[in-house]
Design an enzyme around this catalytic site. Structure first.
Site, mmCIF file in Angstrom:
data_model
loop_
_atom_site.group_PDB
_atom_site.id
_atom_site.type_symbol
_atom_site.label_atom_id
_atom_site.label_comp_id
_atom_site.label_asym_id
_atom_site.label_seq_id
_atom_site.Cartn_x
_atom_site.Cartn_y
_atom_site.Cartn_z
ATOM 1 N N LYS A 1 -8.788 0.867 3.344
ATOM 2 C CA LYS A 1 -8.419 2.193 3.855
ATOM 3 C C LYS A 1 -9.076 2.452 5.224
ATOM 4 O O LYS A 1 -10.022 1.747 5.612
ATOM 5 C CB LYS A 1 -8.800 3.250 2.810
ATOM 6 C CG LYS A 1 -8.000 3.068 1.494
ATOM 7 C CD LYS A 1 -8.190 4.211 0.508
ATOM 8 C CE LYS A 1 -7.325 4.018 -0.737
ATOM 9 N NZ LYS A 1 -7.415 5.149 -1.686
ATOM 10 N N TYR B 1 2.782 5.890 -2.299
ATOM 11 C CA TYR B 1 2.084 6.643 -3.348
ATOM 12 C C TYR B 1 3.027 7.614 -4.078
ATOM 13 O O TYR B 1 2.565 8.628 -4.613
ATOM 14 C CB TYR B 1 0.909 7.417 -2.741
ATOM 15 C CG TYR B 1 -0.306 6.553 -2.455
ATOM 16 C CD1 TYR B 1 -0.998 5.931 -3.496
ATOM 17 C CD2 TYR B 1 -0.787 6.372 -1.165
ATOM 18 C CE1 TYR B 1 -2.129 5.143 -3.245
ATOM 19 C CE2 TYR B 1 -1.915 5.590 -0.907
ATOM 20 C CZ TYR B 1 -2.577 4.984 -1.972
ATOM 21 O OH TYR B 1 -3.693 4.211 -1.725
ATOM 22 N N ASN C 1 -11.881 6.171 -0.949
ATOM 23 C CA ASN C 1 -12.584 5.271 -1.865
ATOM 24 C C ASN C 1 -12.457 3.800 -1.457
ATOM 25 O O ASN C 1 -12.461 2.897 -2.292
ATOM 26 C CB ASN C 1 -12.116 5.503 -3.313
ATOM 27 C CG ASN C 1 -10.633 5.253 -3.485
ATOM 28 O OD1 ASN C 1 -9.920 5.014 -2.508
ATOM 29 N ND2 ASN C 1 -10.152 5.310 -4.711
ATOM 30 N N HIS D 1 -7.505 -0.192 -1.929
ATOM 31 C CA HIS D 1 -6.425 -0.099 -2.917
ATOM 32 C C HIS D 1 -6.178 -1.494 -3.476
ATOM 33 O O HIS D 1 -6.321 -2.486 -2.765
ATOM 34 C CB HIS D 1 -5.142 0.414 -2.236
ATOM 35 C CG HIS D 1 -3.938 0.241 -3.107
ATOM 36 N ND1 HIS D 1 -3.581 1.159 -4.073
ATOM 37 C CD2 HIS D 1 -3.037 -0.786 -3.208
ATOM 38 C CE1 HIS D 1 -2.501 0.719 -4.712
ATOM 39 N NE2 HIS D 1 -2.157 -0.453 -4.195
ATOM 40 N N GLU E 1 4.769 -3.100 -3.828
ATOM 41 C CA GLU E 1 3.873 -2.757 -2.723
ATOM 42 C C GLU E 1 3.947 -3.790 -1.599
ATOM 43 O O GLU E 1 3.867 -3.438 -0.421
ATOM 44 C CB GLU E 1 2.444 -2.607 -3.263
ATOM 45 C CG GLU E 1 2.336 -1.390 -4.181
ATOM 46 C CD GLU E 1 1.003 -1.270 -4.904
ATOM 47 O OE1 GLU E 1 0.114 -2.130 -4.704
ATOM 48 O OE2 GLU E 1 0.855 -0.300 -5.678
HETATM 49 P P1 GDP Z 1 -6.355 3.241 -7.942
HETATM 50 O O1 GDP Z 1 -5.266 2.334 -8.468
HETATM 51 O O2 GDP Z 1 -7.713 2.919 -8.511
HETATM 52 O O3 GDP Z 1 -6.374 3.331 -6.427
HETATM 53 O O4 GDP Z 1 -6.056 4.711 -8.502
HETATM 54 P P2 GDP Z 1 -4.701 5.576 -8.656
HETATM 55 O O5 GDP Z 1 -3.480 4.729 -8.516
HETATM 56 O O6 GDP Z 1 -4.867 6.396 -9.892
HETATM 57 O O7 GDP Z 1 -4.780 6.602 -7.425
HETATM 58 C C1 GDP Z 1 -4.374 6.223 -6.127
HETATM 59 C C2 GDP Z 1 -5.348 6.835 -5.147
HETATM 60 O O8 GDP Z 1 -5.289 8.253 -5.263
HETATM 61 C C3 GDP Z 1 -6.821 6.502 -5.412
HETATM 62 O O9 GDP Z 1 -7.243 5.279 -4.839
HETATM 63 C C4 GDP Z 1 -7.545 7.686 -4.817
HETATM 64 O O10 GDP Z 1 -7.765 7.539 -3.415
HETATM 65 C C5 GDP Z 1 -6.558 8.811 -5.040
HETATM 66 N N1 GDP Z 1 -6.972 9.573 -6.217
HETATM 67 C C6 GDP Z 1 -6.757 9.293 -7.538
HETATM 68 N N2 GDP Z 1 -7.305 10.239 -8.328
HETATM 69 C C7 GDP Z 1 -7.873 11.150 -7.492
HETATM 70 C C8 GDP Z 1 -8.594 12.375 -7.697
HETATM 71 O O11 GDP Z 1 -8.829 12.814 -8.824
HETATM 72 N N3 GDP Z 1 -9.023 13.040 -6.571
HETATM 73 C C9 GDP Z 1 -8.771 12.580 -5.323
HETATM 74 N N4 GDP Z 1 -9.222 13.282 -4.267
HETATM 75 N N5 GDP Z 1 -8.102 11.430 -5.078
HETATM 76 C C10 GDP Z 1 -7.664 10.730 -6.158
#
Ligand code: GDP
Length: 147
Positions: free
Chosen positions: A9, A49, A115, A118, A129
């Site tokens: 990121k 996303y 974070n 990805h 993707e």
């Molecule tokens: P990943 O596969 O671990 O990246 O998680 P997900 O697919 O559930 O979510 C995609 C991205 O959305 C994550 O990498 C985070 O940057 C963001 N995200 C997910 N859950 C949260 C949340 O509760 N709060 C915030 N601010 N961002 C979130």
């Protein structure tokens, strides 16, 4: 051997030290089949996303992904999807810092949105993707590498 998509990121791509350290982890664990800097427009980010549309963090996430260049990798190894996700650590940075302090998100994540990285979560996500981030690649050639 299988493949996965990893995306670093914007805030880690901007941070020379973090970027180098994460690339080192990648090269120690995977064969890098393709790698490039990618500017993720808001439109591309919304498509990438799409499953999160409507969630409270969606706008923040798609805006952040367009705030600077990302770096994308197609990584190959045995169990590459699970391996990269384990190296990344938990999605939530507070959890990563607490329970997996040495994972990439524990070390370089700044918040749940920022974070650090990805990783695809299934073979279907890998295919989807890669077609979004590397539209120039021939899918059939990738699956040949995959076999
Ligand atoms: P990943 O596969 O671990 O990246 O998680 P997900 O697919 O559930 O979510 C995609 C991205 O959305 C994550 O990498 C985070 O940057 C963001 N995200 C997910 N859950 C949260 C949340 O509760 N709060 C915030 N601010 N961002 C979130």
């Amino acid at each position: 051997m299988d493949i996965t998509l990893a995306l670093l990121k914007p805030h880690v791509v901007r941070n020379v030290y973090a970027f180098q350290q994460i690339k080192q982890i990648i090269h120690q664990n995977f064969t890098v089949l393709h790698s490039k800097e990618v500017h993720i427009t808001k439109q591309l980010s919304e498509h990438f996303y799409a499953e999160h549309k409507g969630k409270f963090f969606y706008n923040r996430l798609v805006t952040f992904m367009g705030s600077g260049p990302c770096h994308a990798f197609i990584l190959q190894s045995k169990d590459s999807i699970a391996k990269w996700r384990e190296l990344m650590g938990p999605t939530k940075v507070y959890k990563a810092v607490y329970s997996h302090p040495d994972c990439i998100r524990g070390l370089y994540g700044l918040s749940d949105t920022r974070n650090a990285c990805h990783g695809s979560d299934s073979e279907e996500s890998v295919a989807r993707e890669i077609s979004i981030i590397f539209p120039e690649l021939d899918k059939n050639r990738l699956s040949a590498v995959d076999s």
